[in-house]
Design an enzyme around this catalytic site. Structure first.
Site, short mmCIF file in Angstrom:
data_model
loop_
_atom_site.label_atom_id
_atom_site.label_comp_id
_atom_site.label_asym_id
_atom_site.label_seq_id
_atom_site.Cartn_x
_atom_site.Cartn_y
_atom_site.Cartn_z
N CYS A 33 0.83 -1.21 0.00
CA CYS A 33 0.00 0.00 0.00
C CYS A 33 0.86 1.26 0.00
CB CYS A 33 -0.91 -0.01 1.23
SG CYS A 33 -1.87 1.50 1.45
N CYS B 187 -11.50 17.21 12.80
CA CYS B 187 -11.32 16.27 11.69
C CYS B 187 -12.63 16.08 10.92
CB CYS B 187 -10.81 14.92 12.21
SG CYS B 187 -11.94 14.09 13.35
#
Length: 375
Positions: free
Chosen positions: A87, A333
């Site tokens: 990844c 966030c």
């Protein structure tokens, strides 16, 4: 950034993968400005860009397949493992661990948990890398059955990965869609990962929260410190303080700083960092941020809040409204819950804001807002 997993539809977690990064950042800035468009006096600072790849300091990987052919990544729609050990958003240090961990699983016959059949033991590996390249490894198991085997063969793993400093087993006996359970078994003498951020050495324990992008976390704390030092308050509360990132960055001999965090483990870490740095006027307490504020006899001059995605909520907004707090530094966030909270803080004016791209290749981002009590 291009990702072969995304292109092959093996993983679509990074929903903006393939979109030019400048376009991603502009879109996040525009999204946030639209959500906060009611705040006409808001000064927008330039957004802070991240590295496009290799920025994640933490990988939460599902273990699938078999003990002889384990997958390290995610589960597909049918509950079977998809290997993502290359990844590209994970740091190079994390990616270097995955092949060794796969070998450790094979050589020690650590049977992956089979979600459709509800059998097997090893559910997840959670790996965190510090800015100095040291690693914390957590193995999430269904039971204690494999713990003696892991403990016996741990020296071989540490020899193969000398950068691994903290290893623990987390127990998650229930069959449910969560990453970890409540019980942690430490397997190494060292219990915390040293996360050196700016000029502060933070201590991360296995179940403590830390931002997944170390470079952006450092920028976040620097921005908070800049705003607080400019205002020079005599007293500051850091609510939802975690391991003390904001509180420790705004420490000053002339200032009383209190950090509040629900996790007692995180508070132990924050106190350790404060003691190591020889900081004065610091107080860290474990507890609920809203409950602490509601019971307090006095309010500080400035409050820093860094809540989870749900925001700070009506009760804490109500307390801030009725308090003597003059300034709030709000790190969010989730700009949607931020917008909702700011609408409830009618006594405050949003003065400055900055988007920090904590999560490239996704629609998520961090935004900081400086609020001032209206005259």
């Amino acid at each position: 950034m291009q990702c072969s997993y995304f292109d092959a539809a093996r993983c679509r977690s990074c929903t903006l993968m393939g979109t030019p990064y400048a376009e991603q950042l502009a879109g996040k800035q525009s999204h946030c400005q639209t959500l906060l468009s009611d705040h006409a006096q808001l000064e927008w600072l330039p957004p802070l860009a991240s590295r496009e790849s290799g920025f994640r300091n933490k990988a939460k990987m599902v273990i699938g397949g078999t003990a002889q052919r384990p997958t390290i990544g995610i589960l597909d729609a049918d509950g079977y493992g998809v290997d993502l050990r290359k990844c590209g958003v994970c740091s190079p240090g994390l990616r270097a661990c995955f092949p060794v961990l796969a070998g450790f699983i094979r050589s020690n016959r650590l049977t992956p948990y089979d979600v459709p059949r509800r059998s097997g033991e090893l559910k997840h590996v959670i790996i965190t890398e510090s800015p100095d390249g040291e690693i914390m490894l957590r193995l999430v198991l269904r039971s204690e059955q494999l713990v003696p085997r892991i403990r016996k063969n741990l020296p071989a793993l540490l020899a193969a990965l000398p950068q691994v400093k903290v290893v623990s087993v987390n127990l998650l006996p229930e069959h449910k869609a969560v990453l970890e359970g409540d019980r942690e078994i430490l397997l190494t003498e060292q219990s915390t990962l040293n996360m050196r951020v700016n000029d502060i050495n933070l201590h991360l324990r296995p179940q403590s929260f830390f931002q997944t992008n170390s470079e952006m976390a450092a920028a976040l704390y620097r921005q908070g410190r800049e705003w607080v030092n400019e205002l020079a308050p005599a007293s500051v509360w850091d609510l939802y303080c975690g391991v003390g990132g904001f509180a420790l960055h705004v420490a000053d001999p002339s200032r009383a700083v209190t950090g509040i965090e629900f996790s007692s483990e995180a508070i132990v870490s924050a106190r350790l960092s404060s003691e190591e740095a020889g900081l004065q006027g610091m107080d860290f307490q474990a507890g609920d941020a809203t409950a602490y504020a509601l019971k307090a006899r006095q309010s500080p001059e400035l409050v820093i809040v860094n809540p989870p995605r749900r925001g700070i909520g009506k009760e804490l907004c109500g307390w801030l409204e009725s308090s003597d707090v003059q300034h709030v530094v709000y790190s969010s966030c989730n700009a949607q819950s931020l917008a909702r909270d700011l609408a409830a803080l009618r006594s405050f004016t949003a003065r400055r804001a900055r988007v920090l791209d904590m999560f490239p290749q996704t629609k998520h981002y961090e935004v900081m807002v400086l609020l001032e009590r209206a005259a």
